[in-house]
Motif scaffolding. Sequence first.
Motif, PDB file in Angstrom:
ATOM      1  N   GLU A  77      12.689  -4.971  -9.821  1.00 44.87           N
ATOM      2  CA  GLU A  77      11.897  -4.087 -10.659  1.00 44.87           C
ATOM      3  C   GLU A  77      12.677  -4.552 -12.108  1.00 44.87           C
ATOM      4  O   GLU A  77      14.005  -4.761 -12.050  1.00 44.87           O
ATOM      5  N   PHE A  78      11.818  -4.443 -12.915  1.00 45.07           N
ATOM      6  CA  PHE A  78      12.404  -4.657 -14.445  1.00 45.07           C
ATOM      7  C   PHE A  78      11.311  -3.620 -15.180  1.00 45.07           C
ATOM      8  O   PHE A  78      10.206  -3.924 -15.253  1.00 45.07           O
ATOM      9  N   ARG A  79      11.780  -2.638 -15.775  1.00 42.44           N
ATOM     10  CA  ARG A  79      11.080  -1.369 -16.455  1.00 42.44           C
ATOM     11  C   ARG A  79      10.021  -1.150 -15.386  1.00 42.44           C
ATOM     12  O   ARG A  79      10.385  -0.549 -14.404  1.00 42.44           O
ATOM     13  N   HIS A  80       8.609  -1.317 -15.806  1.00 41.86           N
ATOM     14  CA  HIS A  80       7.688  -0.887 -14.655  1.00 41.86           C
ATOM     15  C   HIS A  80       6.881  -2.148 -13.919  1.00 41.86           C
ATOM     16  O   HIS A  80       5.931  -1.565 -13.388  1.00 41.86           O
ATOM     17  N   VAL A  81       7.630  -3.149 -14.101  1.00 40.54           N
ATOM     18  CA  VAL A  81       6.934  -4.316 -13.379  1.00 40.54           C
ATOM     19  C   VAL A  81       7.429  -4.345 -11.991  1.00 40.54           C
ATOM     20  O   VAL A  81       8.849  -4.237 -11.996  1.00 40.54           O
ATOM     21  N   HIS A  82       6.877  -4.489 -11.102  1.00 43.63           N
ATOM     22  CA  HIS A  82       7.307  -4.758  -9.520  1.00 43.63           C
ATOM     23  C   HIS A  82       8.149  -3.433  -9.259  1.00 43.63           C
ATOM     24  O   HIS A  82       9.264  -3.708  -8.671  1.00 43.63           O
TER      25      HIS A  82
END
Length: 135
Positions: free
Chosen positions: A110-115
Amino acid sequence: MTYAVRYYTRTGNTKKLAKAMADVLGVEALPISSPIKEPVDILFLGNSYYAFNIDPEVKQFIGGLDKNKVGKIVNFGSAAMLNSTYNKVKKEADKVGVPMDEKEFHCKGEFRHVHKGRPNDEDVAAAAEFAKGYL
């Protein structure tokens, strides 16, 4: 066989994977700020991409490895955008003469709202299963 698990993380994602692998291998997962003091057959090295490269601290850690103390490196990690850091880690390992295993473990992170929520329980279980293959 002797094992060590070291990781670098900014988000905690790679630490989750490192802990799962270390638990299977019967060792402690430690950050790369903990040098390899005793000889190990296999060093599991967790890392990720930051600004399209591995972090300078990871490069420094690899650069400080003693080829007489580390049999080989097994690369693992998680990343939101890019996949494997294998070639970047291998480039640094080649400089100090430490071979890389051809196999590696990678999953989404996860990075910010990705994945969102990755690595999840399935990813962590897959990392543990990957490590079992080295026992």
